[in-house]
Every structure is written in structure tokens, then in C-alpha cells.
Design a protein around this motif. Structure first.
Motif, short mmCIF file in Angstrom:
data_model
loop_
_atom_site.label_atom_id
_atom_site.label_comp_id
_atom_site.label_asym_id
_atom_site.label_seq_id
_atom_site.Cartn_x
_atom_site.Cartn_y
_atom_site.Cartn_z
N ILE A 1 -12.06 -49.89 -17.24
CA ILE A 1 -10.87 -50.30 -17.98
C ILE A 1 -9.72 -50.49 -16.99
N ILE A 2 -9.06 -51.61 -17.07
CA ILE A 2 -7.90 -51.84 -16.21
C ILE A 2 -6.63 -51.63 -17.04
N ALA B 1 -0.27 -63.97 -20.93
CA ALA B 1 -0.21 -62.54 -21.22
C ALA B 1 -1.41 -62.18 -22.09
N THR B 2 -2.09 -61.13 -21.72
CA THR B 2 -3.29 -60.75 -22.47
C THR B 2 -2.88 -60.15 -23.82
N ILE B 3 -3.48 -60.68 -24.85
CA ILE B 3 -3.26 -60.12 -26.19
C ILE B 3 -4.59 -59.54 -26.63
N GLY B 4 -4.55 -58.36 -27.19
CA GLY B 4 -5.80 -57.71 -27.56
C GLY B 4 -6.54 -57.28 -26.30
N ALA B 5 -7.74 -57.72 -26.14
CA ALA B 5 -8.49 -57.34 -24.95
C ALA B 5 -9.56 -58.38 -24.65
N ASP B 6 -9.90 -58.46 -23.39
CA ASP B 6 -10.98 -59.35 -22.97
C ASP B 6 -11.75 -58.60 -21.89
N PHE B 7 -12.93 -59.06 -21.60
CA PHE B 7 -13.63 -58.44 -20.48
C PHE B 7 -14.48 -59.47 -19.76
N LEU B 8 -14.77 -59.17 -18.52
CA LEU B 8 -15.67 -60.00 -17.73
C LEU B 8 -16.75 -59.07 -17.18
N THR B 9 -17.89 -59.65 -16.91
CA THR B 9 -18.95 -58.82 -16.33
C THR B 9 -19.34 -59.37 -14.97
N LYS B 10 -19.78 -58.47 -14.13
CA LYS B 10 -20.24 -58.88 -12.80
C LYS B 10 -21.33 -57.93 -12.36
N THR C 1 -6.72 -55.37 -20.59
CA THR C 1 -6.03 -55.06 -21.84
C THR C 1 -4.59 -55.55 -21.79
N ALA C 2 -3.94 -55.52 -22.93
CA ALA C 2 -2.54 -55.89 -23.00
C ALA C 2 -1.71 -54.84 -22.27
N GLY C 3 -0.67 -55.32 -21.58
CA GLY C 3 0.07 -54.41 -20.73
C GLY C 3 1.25 -53.71 -21.39
N ARG D 1 -13.28 -46.30 -25.27
CA ARG D 1 -14.42 -45.41 -25.49
C ARG D 1 -15.59 -45.77 -24.58
N GLY D 2 -16.17 -44.76 -24.04
CA GLY D 2 -17.36 -44.98 -23.22
C GLY D 2 -17.07 -45.50 -21.83
N ALA D 3 -15.81 -45.46 -21.42
CA ALA D 3 -15.46 -45.95 -20.09
C ALA D 3 -16.03 -45.04 -19.01
N ASP D 4 -16.42 -45.66 -17.89
CA ASP D 4 -16.94 -44.88 -16.77
C ASP D 4 -15.90 -44.74 -15.67
N CYS D 5 -14.91 -45.61 -15.71
CA CYS D 5 -13.86 -45.52 -14.69
C CYS D 5 -12.62 -46.22 -15.23
N CYS D 6 -11.47 -45.72 -14.83
CA CYS D 6 -10.22 -46.34 -15.27
C CYS D 6 -9.43 -46.78 -14.05
N VAL D 7 -9.06 -48.04 -14.02
CA VAL D 7 -8.31 -48.58 -12.91
C VAL D 7 -6.84 -48.70 -13.32
N LEU D 8 -5.98 -48.01 -12.59
CA LEU D 8 -4.55 -48.10 -12.88
C LEU D 8 -3.94 -49.07 -11.87
N VAL D 9 -3.12 -49.96 -12.38
CA VAL D 9 -2.53 -50.97 -11.51
C VAL D 9 -1.02 -50.92 -11.62
N PHE D 10 -0.34 -51.01 -10.48
CA PHE D 10 1.11 -51.20 -10.52
C PHE D 10 1.48 -52.30 -9.53
N ASP D 11 2.70 -52.75 -9.69
CA ASP D 11 3.19 -53.84 -8.86
C ASP D 11 4.06 -53.21 -7.77
N VAL D 12 3.69 -53.39 -6.50
CA VAL D 12 4.42 -52.70 -5.43
C VAL D 12 5.86 -53.18 -5.30
#
Lengths: 816, 208
Positions: B12-13, B39-48, B64-66, B79-90
Motif C-alpha cells: 500500500i502506498i 489526482a487519484t480518487i478511490g484506489a487503483d493498483f498495478l501488479t508487477k 490511494t487517494a492522498g 486489509r491483508g497488506a504485506d508492506c506499507c510504503v510511506l511517501v513524502f515530498d522532500v
């Protein structure tokens, strides 16, 4: 079928004793258990002959040397005899005749007459229970128990499976009207797979070591007889079931269960004379069909009741047809509707729009009606006047927030400068930042340094708000004086709102407060002072650090009060109080409080971030039109600061702006649009209602899809519809389709349903129903699917289907 | 053991709006950058699909929406996330300041079994932009205070460090998942990627 035991007639009577009181009748058990002893020899002969197969009765079973203990006091040991089972038109009869009678009817009869008392004749329809006792040593004993609970004399079979053979014949003979329960030959009756009632009856064979006891119940299927009697009655009403059955099918009641139970009945009456049997089966079928039809009808009624309870609020009760409206509002039609600039037949406008849309050239003209900005029946002059008012109000409001924006920008610049200064000093020396710089750092950044002191922070915030309140009161009194000098204020207003993105009326101001650095010293002073009021918070911060800077700050506060007066005077920032469209903030607070600056600043940044990335791939927003979007958005948020900017609002403004290409009209219509849409945003409850309604709709109208959604990780929360509802499908469709869809949604409220978006969502799901079902999509699949399908839908087909779904529900509800 | 099974890692980002969540995801998955993301509304995902230690895993990266007001939606997606990526703008101090609330909110809504050990990764994005407002040191300090979260400085625009960051994310997510799987292995000693001193609570995620 007919079995005659092959056992030899070898054994002589074991009891030869004369029966002394043969004259006494001791038939205490039942009259049919014995035969009158007064039989003449020739009757006796007939009787013996009746024991054999003949025209009146079929012999089902016969076995000699079956021992019976006659119910006579004189007899103490079981007597051997001939046991036979006969089928007569009136039913089954079991007969047992002592060997003496069987063997010696040719002999002198005197000696044997006594045995007539011992002979047994039992009608089986009087028997309810058959008790079987099996002994591996001695064979088996059968005791027949009557309806009255009285036992018939035990019948003792010799070894060799004779008891089983007897029971088997008995069971067969009982059919079709009666049967043994439990069935003796359950495994035999099912040559196919009908072996579900398999019983450990092979244990009845005498190979078992231990004694086995069984009780069978003889069941007389007299209820079948009753049905046969009622047959005619049913036939007269044969039309009823068939009619209801149609509804049964329409409610998709499972026919599987009916066929299952039908075959079950079939199984219970096997190997029987076909005619009787088929009749019974037919009756059973008939009964089931009727009962199922009834339950189907009941289910249908309940279904309708559910529909009415949960879904009737979703559509308008009045069905309006779309005759002659498939073209929508064309230019020709509009000339008919808009007579001398007055549109009075609003019903027709809505109807035409709902069924056929509006041609692109007329959208600018008609949308304000649909959104409620223009009133039906208004004249061209009235609307022109309204336009002017709208424009004026819009520009006034803009001037208010533009002034605040200027302050916010300046603060941002300072904050940034300080942050950079801090960063460079931090990275250069690794030492704490000098107090002088630290004081002016934005609180938000500063807070991170002292996060372990959160309680005191909240205290500080209270102090801050108290202080700013006090300051505000002061400003108000200042403002009162200032308000007398309106002309002066107005001139300066133009000066301060000299932003490149400012309202057109002020565009003659060429100066940019961002670029022209030393542009207005007074302005900078003012901004500085506003920031300094914020320093009341900084005091405490610095104090926590133990730095002695109070004197400096006291001085600043002094300066604050005095210079602010100057500021207001020179820049006319009191102008909001004079504006025709007074903003809530300015009307009670006069000059902007810290809270207001902070709130608006935050919203401003958010708006800009989103405006910058709003539909950049669409031609309209590839250029300066983005500024118009920003202005409309900021104006709305300024007027609704309590709501604030929320992501998605830009998306809702954009199609309006593209259509009108006029900021004030867009703003006015957007305000009307938001009356409905705001409830979809996080603070409202419309989204949850939409999800709940979707749940009801799908559950009732497409149970199969609902089941799948439920089965594949249960996404009946319908979160995948979130964006659809939040933006009225704006992101799902290309611009031209958004226009078509939006006007239908707006018109639908008056024509068919004020929840038309639900039916659009349902239409989207139904359009791809096969794909969704055949792929067994789960929540992630469906999100992916619809995100990838965005802007690829066939909007005309979906609108058509959505209208049909509304109509379908309307009809369902109407048909009571 | 489970190495041949198809593994799905849910990532999850999170972060303030406009810090570059969508851009990071697209840069990593599609190796492209666009300034036209909405701007992301709701949620989307990509797989790799990625290979980690000879193991092919599928990363499902959720964007996800910011805006913080939309956090309430998270419960459906976290739910069921294995890792959470937190992002900020430097370049935006406020986005750094919000990290705590994003982290807390995630832990509340995703409700992982062991909140203290749940893997987070911090990305400081937009390092290509000037001027910078949050130093690497400051970000690292924050990471240290949160149980040594890995920190990467990235530029989604220039693709800087994005690959490395997501590889670390995948590894952390996989380790998290193995830990969960280990609890249900019959022979947990055979694979021991990290300490296995975790209480065996009920689990709803596994490798299959």
C-alpha cells in the motif's frame, strides 16, 4: 413371487396328547385367530385346499414345520404346522394350520377335530408391528402385534433363512398400498443409485452369531387412497397450478428440489402393479406441484413486498414515457420550447433531456435550467440580470480571497526561506539552528522537533487562539475607523490583488507580488505583522527551549498593533467588510485571523495541486484555462471554508467550465451541483446510502451476481463504485460522454428517479455481467477491470440500459 | 517448500496528496513518467512480477487517494497488506509532518497482527526538485524513531532509486509474509528468514 417351501413333509406331530376340553371356546385373543371347531370334514378339506394356490387367492408363501405355540392353555409346547401367506382382494392373510390337519384329512377325522382350534388365520391389515427375533441356533421367530396391541401367537421358523423368506414375501405382498418400515429389501429395490436407506438387514440372515431383533411397522398408505378419492376435485382446478406455475418459474424457485423429492416417493413404492402405482405417483406429483406453486407464489409476493419496501424510494412512481424524445433537445425542438426567450414547459425539457439528451450547441443555454440556476418561465432580461448579479458577486468574492492569497503566498515564501536556511545550517554545522531563524520557522515544521512535548503543544495552541482572538477584537475597532474611508480602500484593493491570476477587473495591475521583490514595502510590513501575531505561539516554543527572547517578542507585538493600522489604511484590506457578498470570515472577524489564513492557505495549496493535474490531456485544460478552474474552485472554497476543498471537486467543476467557458456561470452552476454532490464526500452520508442501495438492487434484481460478489471475498460493500458516485461517472467516461450522462442524471430526478446514478452503476455492472460472472471476479479484479475500462464504455448503450432498469423497477413496483 | 508457489505481495502506498504516489508506482511498474496523472480518487493498483532470491513474486501495489479525509476508505483496501510504503515530498515540509498520521491510520485500519513489527518503507520523493525542505538526516531520524524503517530518496520523474526502493519493499513484504507462513509450516525450522519469536495469532493471509 410365489414361494413354496421345498421342505419335506417328514416330521410327524410331536404332540399327540388328546385335548380334553376342546369343547370350550377360549378364543380370548381374537375371533379370527381360530376357526370354529365345528367344521365338517368336507369343510376341512376345502380349507386345506384353500391353503394352496387357487383362483380366489394367490399363495405368496408356504412352509411346513413352522412351530406355533397356540393360545390354548392345554398346549405347553409349540406345535409344528404349515404357514402360508395368501393375497386376496381384501388383503393379505396369514394362515397356520397344524400338521395334524394337513397330513391326515384322508384319515379318520375324529381325532383331528381338536386341532381346528389351534389353526391360525390372521388378516394382515389388523397387524401393525412385526417383531422378529432371530437366533442362530434355533432359526427365527415372528410375532405379529395387532392394532390393539395384542400379540398373536409366536411363529417359529426353522433354520435355513425361512423367516427372511417369509418377511420378504410379506413385504412384496404389502405393496403397493402398504409397506414395511423400515423396508426389508431397501438395497434390492434400488437397482440404480437409490440405496440411500441401506440397512444392516443382511444381518437377518442366520450367519450372524448373535441374536438379532427387529421390529417392522406395517404401514398402510391409506392417505394414498384419500388422494385417489380427491383426484376428481383436483382435475377440475387443473388450470390453477399451471397458471401459478408460470410465476413459479419466473421467480426461479429451484425445480431441482421438486424432482428430487418426486423420485424419492417413486422409490418408496417400487415393484408394484403399474396402474395403481402410476396413479399414486401422479397424485404425488400433482400435490407437489401445487404446493410448490403455492410457495413460489408466496415467495413472489414476498419478493414484491421486499422490492416495495426497499426499492420503491429509488424510482418515481409515475412512469413517464419517452415517446418522441429519443432525439432529445435539438435546435428545432428548442425553438418550440423556448418561446420568446421563455421556457415554460419544463416537464418537456426534462423529458426530452432524459430520453435523448441535449445537442452540444444548446448545453450552455439549457444546463443552467437543469441545475436550477435559471428558473423556468424567466425572461431573457431576467436571466441577463441574473448573469450580471452572478458575475458581480463572483468578482467580489474573488477579490476577498485574492487578498488572502497574497498574504498566504508571502508567508509561504518566508516559511520556505526559513526552512531552507534551517536546512543549510543544519547540514553545514549539524548544530541547532540559531534562535532568530528558528522563531520564524513554520510551526508545522517546528513541531517535529518537539514531538515528545505534545501536551504542552495543545496548551500553546489554546494560548495562541486566545491571543489571536484578542487581536481580532482590536482589529475590528481599527476596521470601524477604516470603513469610513472607502474610496481609499478601494484603490488599494486593486493594488493588492495584482496577481497574474487575479480577476479580470484587476488585470490592469501589472505587478506581481511574487516576482517584484521589493515591490511594496508596506505590503511586506503588513504581511510581516500578520506573521508576527503568530509569534505568540513562537514565544512559548522558544521559552520551552529556554531562550530569553521575550523582550524582542514584546516589541514585535507592539509593532504589530501600530503597523497593522497603517497596513489596513494603505492596502484597504478591510474591504471585505464592505463587499456586497460578505464572507463569513470577514463579516465577523474583519481582518483575517490566523485560523482563517491557515485554513485558506491549506486549501489553496490543495486546490493548486489538483488543478495542475486536472485533465491535462484534454485540450481545454492544456493552457491558461487551468487558471479559470482554479479561480472557480478557490471561490467556492472561500465561500465554503467549513467544507473546504476535497479531492474530486475539480473534476466536478471541469465539465461545467468546459461547457460554459465562463467563470461566474460555472461557479453558480457548480454551487447548485454541489448541493447534491457534497453529500457524497467524506463528511456526508450519501455514499453509504448509495452502497446500501446498490446492495439491495443487486440482491433483488440480480441475485446471481450478488451471490458471486458475496462468494468471492464479499465485495458487496461496493467500494469499487466509489469513484463512480463521487464524480457522477466523470472519470469513467470521455468528456463528450460525461456531458451526455450528466444532463440525463439531472433530468432523471424530475422524470424517473432521483437516484439515477444507481441505475447507471447497475447498467455498468449488467453490461459486463458475463465477463464478471464467467471470470469469477473478486474485489481486486473488479477494481482493475473498471479502472481499465474507464473511458471505454459505450455510453449510449449504458444510458439506455439504465433507463430500462428504472422502468423495469417502476413496473415491478406498480404491478401490485 | 513454498518457494514454487505463486506469491502475492500486497503493498500500500500512502502519503499526502501530490507527493508522487501514482508516479512512483507507474515509474516502477511501467518505467514511465507523465505529468498528466490525475489526482487519484478511490484506489487503483498495478501488479508487477519480481524475482527475489530466485523466487518469483507478484507485487500488487495499491495507490490511494492522498487527501486525509479519504482515509476512511482505507479499511477496504489496506486489509491483508504485506508492506506499507510511506511517501513524502522532500520539498514540502507538511508532507513530512503528516507521516505520523499516515502510519498511525494505516495501523488502525489494516490492523496487522503485530503493529510494532509491520514493515514500513519511507520514500522521500521529488529529490530532483529544488529547493529542498527536508534533509535526509531528518528523514532518517524519523525512521530510526519508528523501529528503523528503511529510507530511500527517490525521483519518480527521473526514475532515481525507484527500482532499489521497490526491491527493498518487496523483500520486506516477503519477509513479513514468510513470517506469517512460518507459523503454519509443519517444519518451521527449515526456513528461517527472520526471528520466529512471534506469537501465533490467527492468520488470514498465506502464501497460496
Amino acid at each position: 413371487m410365489h414361494r413354496i417351501s421345498s421342505g419335506g413333509h417328514s416330521t410327524p406331530p410331536s404332540v399327540r396328547r388328546p385335548i380334553l376340553n376342546f369343547g370350550r371356546s377360549l378364543n380370548t385373543s381374537s375371533e379370527d385367530s381360530t376357526i370354529s371347531r365345528n367344521n365338517s370334514p368336507h369343510i376341512a378339506k376345502d380349507y386345506v385346499e384353500s391353503l394352496h394356490q387357487n383362483s380366489r387367492a394367490a399363495l405368496l408363501f408356504g412352509k411346513n414345520n413352522v412351530h406355533v405355540m397356540p393360545l390354548k392353555a392345554e398346549v405347553t409346547e409349540p406345535m409344528p404346522g404349515y404357514l402360508s401367506l395368501h393375497q386376496t382382494p381384501s388383503g393379505l392373510t396369514i394362515k397356520w394350520t397344524p400338521n395334524q390337519l394337513m397330513n391326515g384329512f384322508s384319515d379318520e377325522s375324529q381325532d383331528k377335530s381338536v386341532y381346528w382350534d389351534f389353526a391360525l388365520q390372521v388378516r394382515l391389515d389388523e397387524i401393525v408391528y412385526v417383531h422378529c427375533h432371530q437366533d442362530s441356533e434355533a432359526g427365527g421367530t415372528v410375532i405379529l402385534v395387532g392394532q390393539d396391541g395384542v400379540q398373536r401367537p409366536p411363529i417359529h421358523f426353522p433354520k435355513g433363512g425361512h423367516m427372511l423368506a417369509f418377511l420378504s414375501c410379506l413385504e412384496t405382498g404389502l405393496l403397493p398400498r402398504g409397506r414395511l418400515d423400515p423396508p426389508l429389501w431397501s438395497q434390492r429395490s434400488g437397482t440404480n443409485s437409490n440405496t440411500r436407506r441401506r440397512r444392516p438387514l443382511p444381518a437377518l440372515s442366520e450367519t450372524e452369531e448373535t441374536t438379532k431383533d427387529y421390529v417392522f411397522r406395517i404401514i398402510d398408505n391409506s392417505d394414498h387412497k384419500d388422494i385417489l378419492k380427491r383426484k376428481d376435485l383436483m382435475d377440475t382446478k387443473a388450470s390453477l397450478p399451471s397458471r401459478v406455475r408460470v410465476q413459479l418459474c419466473s421467480t426461479s424457485t429451484s425445480s431441482e428440489s421438486s424432482s428430487k423429492s418426486f423420485s424419492l416417493d417413486q422409490q418408496s413404492v417400487p415393484d408394484s402393479p403399474p396402474s395403481v402405482y402410476i396413479q399414486a405417483v401422479c397424485d404425488s406429483m400433482k400435490k407437489q406441484i401445487i404446493s410448490r406453486a403455492f410457495y413460489g407464489w408466496l415467495a413472489y409476493c414476498r419478493h414484491l413486498s421486499t422490492v416495495r419496501t426497499h426499492l420503491s424510494g429509488l424510482v418515481n412512481s409515475k412512469i413517464i414515457n419517452g415517446d418522441g424524445a429519443s432525439e432529445g433537445i435539438t435546435l428545432e425542438k428548442w425553438t418550440e420550447l423556448c418561446i420568446d426567450g421563455v421556457v415554460s414547459d419544463y416537464g418537456e425539457v426534462y423529458r426530452q433531456t432524459y430520453f435523448g439528451g441535449i445537442c452540444n450547441e444548446l448545453r450552455t443555454e439549457i444546463w443552467p435550467y437543469l441545475l436550477g440556476h435559471y428558473k423556468f418561465g424567466s425572461t431573457t432580461e431576467q436571466r441577463k440580470e441574473l448573469d450580471e448579479e452572478t458575475k458581480q458577486a463572483y468578482e467580489n468574492t474573488m477579490s476577498e480571497w485574492l487578498a488572502v492569497e497574497a498574504i498566504v503566498r508571502q508567508r509561504d515564501k518566508e516559511d520556505q526561506a526559513h526552512a531552507i536556511a534551517k536546512l543549510s545550517s543544519e547540514s553545514a554545522s549539524g548544530e541547532p539552528v540559531p534562535k532568530e531563524i528558528q522563531r520564524d520557522l513554520s510551526n508545522e515544521v517546528f513541531e517535529d522537533e518537539i514531538t515528545d512535548d505534545e501536551d504542552s503543544m495543545s496548551e500553546e495552541e489554546k494560548i495562541q487562539s486566545r491571543k489571536s482572538r484578542r487581536n481580532t477584537i482590536k482589529y475590528e475597532s481599527d476596521e470601524d475607523q477604516q470603513l469610513n474611508d472607502e474610496d481609499n480602500a478601494e484603490i488599494n484593493l486593486v493594488q493588492i490583488s495584482s496577481d497574474p491570476e487575479a480577476l479580470p477587473s484587476s488585470s490592469n495591475c501589472d505587478k506581481n507580488d511574487e516576482d517584484a521583490e521589493g515591490r511594496s514595502q508596506e505590503l511586506n510590513d503588513f504581511i510581516h505583522n500578520v506573521i508576527v501575531t503568530n509569534a505568540s505561539l513562537d514565544i512559548t516554543n522558544v521559552e520551552t527551549d529556554g531562550a530569553p527572547v521575550r523582550n524582542h517578542l514584546d516589541a514585535v507585538t507592539e509593532e504589530n498593533n501600530s503597523s497593522l493600522d497603517t497596513c489596513i489604511e494603505t492596502h484597504g484590506l478591510a474591504s471585505p467588510g464592505r463587499s456586497a457578498c460578505v464572507s463569513p470570515a470577514s463579516s465577523n472577524g474583519g481582518i483575517y485571523s490566523q485560523e482563517l489564513l491557515k485554513t485558506f492557505g491549506l486549501n489553496l495549496h490543495r486546490i493548486e495541486k489538483d488543478v495542475q493535474r486536472c485533465d491535462r490531456n484534454y485540450w481545454y485544460f492544456a493552457n491558461e484555462n487551468l487558471d479559470k478552474l482554479r479561480n472557480v474552485m478557490c471561490t467556492y472554497v472561500w465561500e465554503h471554508l467549513d467544507i473546504g476543498y476535497m479531492q474530486g471537486m475539480c473534476d466536478l467543476v471541469a465539465p461545467l467550465l468546459v461547457t460554459f467557458d465562463d467563470e461566474s456561470l460555472t461557479y453558480a452552476c457548480f454551487c447548485h451541483l454541489m448541493e447534491r454532490m457534497i453529500e457524497n464526500f467524506p463528511n456526508g452520508n450519501a455514499m453509504d446510502c448509495h452502497f446500501a442501495n446498490m446492495r439491495s438492487l443487486i440482491q433483488i434484481l440480480d441475485a446471481e451476481m450478488y451471490e458471486q460478489m458475496h462468494a468471492h471475498g464479499d465485495y458487496t460493500h461496493f467500494y469499487f463504485c466509489y469513484r463512480w458516485f463521487l464524480l457522477d461517472f466523470k472519470r469513467e467516461l470521455v468528456y463528450s460522454d460525461v456531458f451526455k450522462t450528466w444532463e440525463v442524471i439531472w433530468a432523471a430526478q424530475q422524470v424517473a428517479s432521483s437516484h439515477f446514478v444507481l441505475f447507471l452503476a447497475l447498467a455498468l455492472l449488467e453490461t459486463y455481467r458475463d465477463i464478471i460472472l464467467s471470470n469469477g471476479m473478486d474485489f481486486t479484479d473488479i477494481i482493475k477491470f473498471f479502472n481499465e475500462m474507464a473511458e471505454r464504455h459505450d455510453v449510449n448503450a449504458i444510458l439506455k440500459l439504465a433507463r430500462e432498469l428504472v422502468l423495469q423497477l417502476q413496473i415491478l413496483i406498480e404491478n401490485k | 517448500m513454498a518457494s514454487n508457489k505463486k506469491v502475492l505481495l500486497k503493498v500500500i502506498i500512502l502519503g499526502d496528496s501530490s507527493v508522487g504516489k501514482t508516479s512512483l508506482m507507474n515509474q516502477y511498474v511501467n518505467r514511465k513518467f507523465s505529468n498528466q496523472y490525475k489526482a487519484t480518487i478511490g484506489a487503483d493498483f498495478l501488479t508487477k512480477e519480481v524475482t527475489i532470491d530466485d523466487r518469483t513474486v507478484t507485487m500488487q501495489i495499491w495507490d490511494t487517494a492522498g487527501q486525509e479525509r479519504f482515509q476512511s476508505l482505507g479499511v477496504a483496501f489496506y486489509r491483508g497488506a504485506d508492506c506499507c510504503v510511506l511517501v513524502f515530498d522532500v520539498t514540502a515540509p507538511n508532507t513530512f509532518k503528516s507521516l505520523d498520521s499516515w502510519r498511525d491510520e494505516f495501523l488502525i485500519q489494516a490492523a496487522p497482527r503485530e503493529p510494532d513489527n509491520f514493515p514500513f518503507v519511507l520514500l522521500g520523493n521529488k529529490v530532483d526538485l529544488e529547493p529542498r525542505a527536508i534533509s535526509a538526516k531528518r528523514a532518517q531520524q524519523w525512521c530510526q524513531s519508528k523501529n528503523d524503517i528503511p529510507y530511500f530518496e527517490t525521483s519518480a520523474k527521473e526514475g532515481l532509486n525507484v527500482e532499489q526502493a521497490f526491491l527493498a519493499i518487496a523483500k520486506n513484504a516477503l519477509a513479513q509474509q514468510n513470517q506469517t507462513v512460518d507459523l503454519y509450516n509443519e517444519f518451521p525450522d527449515q526456513i528461517k528468514l527472520t526471528n520466529t519469536q512471534r506469537p501465533s495469532n490467527g492468520s488470514d493471509s498465506c502464501a497460496c
